[in-house]
Design a protein around this motif. Structure first.
Motif, PDB file in Angstrom:
ATOM      1  N   ASP B  59       6.763   1.309  -8.525  1.00 42.52           N
ATOM      2  CA  ASP B  59       8.007   1.196  -7.770  1.00 42.52           C
ATOM      3  C   ASP B  59       7.975   0.132  -6.682  1.00 42.52           C
ATOM      4  O   ASP B  59       9.018  -0.359  -6.260  1.00 42.52           O
ATOM      5  CB  ASP B  59       8.355   2.550  -7.135  1.00 42.52           C
ATOM      6  CG  ASP B  59       8.516   3.635  -8.189  1.00 42.52           C
ATOM      7  OD1 ASP B  59       8.021   4.751  -7.966  1.00 42.52           O
ATOM      8  OD2 ASP B  59       9.131   3.356  -9.235  1.00 42.52           O
ATOM      9  N   ILE B  60       6.764  -0.215  -6.213  1.00 40.01           N
ATOM     10  CA  ILE B  60       6.672  -1.150  -5.073  1.00 40.01           C
ATOM     11  C   ILE B  60       5.598  -2.198  -5.324  1.00 40.01           C
ATOM     12  O   ILE B  60       4.727  -2.435  -4.506  1.00 40.01           O
ATOM     13  CB  ILE B  60       6.400  -0.382  -3.755  1.00 40.01           C
ATOM     14  CG1 ILE B  60       5.151   0.503  -3.874  1.00 40.01           C
ATOM     15  CG2 ILE B  60       7.591   0.469  -3.345  1.00 40.01           C
ATOM     16  CD1 ILE B  60       4.640   1.002  -2.522  1.00 40.01           C
ATOM     17  N   ALA B  61       5.666  -2.886  -6.446  1.00 42.05           N
ATOM     18  CA  ALA B  61       4.603  -3.815  -6.851  1.00 42.05           C
ATOM     19  C   ALA B  61       4.639  -5.164  -6.124  1.00 42.05           C
ATOM     20  O   ALA B  61       3.640  -5.898  -6.133  1.00 42.05           O
ATOM     21  CB  ALA B  61       4.682  -4.046  -8.351  1.00 42.05           C
ATOM     22  N   GLU B  62       5.741  -5.512  -5.503  1.00 37.51           N
ATOM     23  CA  GLU B  62       5.863  -6.841  -4.892  1.00 37.51           C
ATOM     24  C   GLU B  62       4.827  -7.049  -3.799  1.00 37.51           C
ATOM     25  O   GLU B  62       4.687  -6.224  -2.888  1.00 37.51           O
ATOM     26  CB  GLU B  62       7.260  -7.032  -4.306  1.00 37.51           C
ATOM     27  CG  GLU B  62       7.510  -8.436  -3.793  1.00 37.51           C
ATOM     28  CD  GLU B  62       8.946  -8.656  -3.341  1.00 37.51           C
ATOM     29  OE1 GLU B  62       9.803  -7.804  -3.632  1.00 37.51           O
ATOM     30  OE2 GLU B  62       9.202  -9.685  -2.691  1.00 37.51           O
ATOM     31  N   GLY B  63       4.094  -8.159  -3.892  1.00 28.73           N
ATOM     32  CA  GLY B  63       3.075  -8.463  -2.892  1.00 28.73           C
ATOM     33  C   GLY B  63       1.699  -7.917  -3.235  1.00 28.73           C
ATOM     34  O   GLY B  63       0.757  -8.075  -2.455  1.00 28.73           O
ATOM     35  N   TYR B  64       1.577  -7.294  -4.403  1.00 30.46           N
ATOM     36  CA  TYR B  64       0.304  -6.730  -4.855  1.00 30.46           C
ATOM     37  C   TYR B  64      -0.041  -7.279  -6.235  1.00 30.46           C
ATOM     38  O   TYR B  64       0.847  -7.668  -6.993  1.00 30.46           O
ATOM     39  CB  TYR B  64       0.389  -5.203  -4.945  1.00 30.46           C
ATOM     40  CG  TYR B  64       0.710  -4.499  -3.660  1.00 30.46           C
ATOM     41  CD1 TYR B  64       2.008  -4.120  -3.357  1.00 30.46           C
ATOM     42  CD2 TYR B  64      -0.301  -4.187  -2.744  1.00 30.46           C
ATOM     43  CE1 TYR B  64       2.313  -3.458  -2.184  1.00 30.46           C
ATOM     44  CE2 TYR B  64      -0.007  -3.523  -1.568  1.00 30.46           C
ATOM     45  CZ  TYR B  64       1.306  -3.154  -1.288  1.00 30.46           C
ATOM     46  OH  TYR B  64       1.587  -2.517  -0.118  1.00 30.46           O
TER      47      TYR B  64
END
Lengths: 117, 113
Positions: B59-64
């Motif tokens: 759900d929150i993959a941005e920046g990883y």
């Protein structure tokens, strides 16, 4: 979208008493699973109990039991005979079948339980 | 003893720096997961992998970013593109079968210098 709701941010219970932590869920899937985890202040997540949507009996594991009411979409955790070591954050989670991974979980926001002597 | 090992326990990142969090398991589990936990909140899924050399955004993959070159290992890189990386990061693994619980490591606490 699937969702887990834990409406109790924090709770107190006297040592040796029973306590119920609430969890409601929302899903249109017929096959799903519900998990409860305990997170002490040290941070690790400890698996407590699992209930499958087709299980006919409520799950029990030692002092933990799950009050599963399918029609109400609730899966409350009951801790009997509370101990001081039960003080922790408790999370309810649901298996997100639509996510493409069999055991991908959606977590609620948690309930902080404090057991008082 | 079988389990999941995360290292380091505490990590500090400077502005513009990439950092990598380690996660190793010896449970012979196929599936591995990375979660982020912010204070007073539940866990949010960053990435997961069901098999070696394959992984999916959560759900929150941005920046990883992640890699899964070995079954036992699933490192997470927090890149400079992640503007708010301060959080508690938890790695988990499970057998890729219905009803199997996820087993968690002890977590890594990441802070910005």
């Amino acid at each position: 979208a699937q969702k887990i709701t834990q409406t109790q941010p924090g709770m107190f219970v006297q040592e040796k008493e029973a306590v119920t932590l609430d969890c409601t869920y929302d899903t249109s899937d017929q096959s799903y699973g519900l998990f409860w985890y305990k997170q002490p202040s040290s941070g690790e997540m400890i698996f407590l109990i699992y209930q499958g949507s087709y299980d006919e009996q409520n799950a029990t594991e030692g002092r933990y039991s799950l009050n599963f009411q399918k029609a109400r979409k609730s899966a409350n955790l009951v801790i009997s005979a509370s101990q001081l070591g039960d003080s922790a954050m408790y999370f309810c989670a649901m298996r997100d079948f639509y996510g493409g991974a069999t055991n991908k979980l959606i977590f609620g926001t948690g309930t902080l339980l404090a057991v008082q002597p | 003893d079988g389990g999941i090992t995360q290292s380091p326990k505490y990590l500090f990142r400077k502005e513009g720096q990439n950092v990598t969090l380690s996660c190793e398991q010896n449970l012979n589990h196929d599936a591995m997961y990375w979660y982020r936990q912010d204070p007073g909140q539940g866990l949010r899924l960053i990435y997961y992998s069901q098999i070696v050399n394959d992984f999916q955004k959560g759900d929150i993959a941005e920046g990883y970013s992640v890699s899964r070159e070995k079954k036992e290992s699933f490192p997470l890189t927090v890149t400079s593109a992640q503007k708010n990386p301060t959080a508690f990061y938890l790695c988990a693994s499970s057998q890729d079968r219905e009803g199997q619980p996820q087993h968690f490591g002890d977590g890594t606490r990441l802070s910005i210098l």
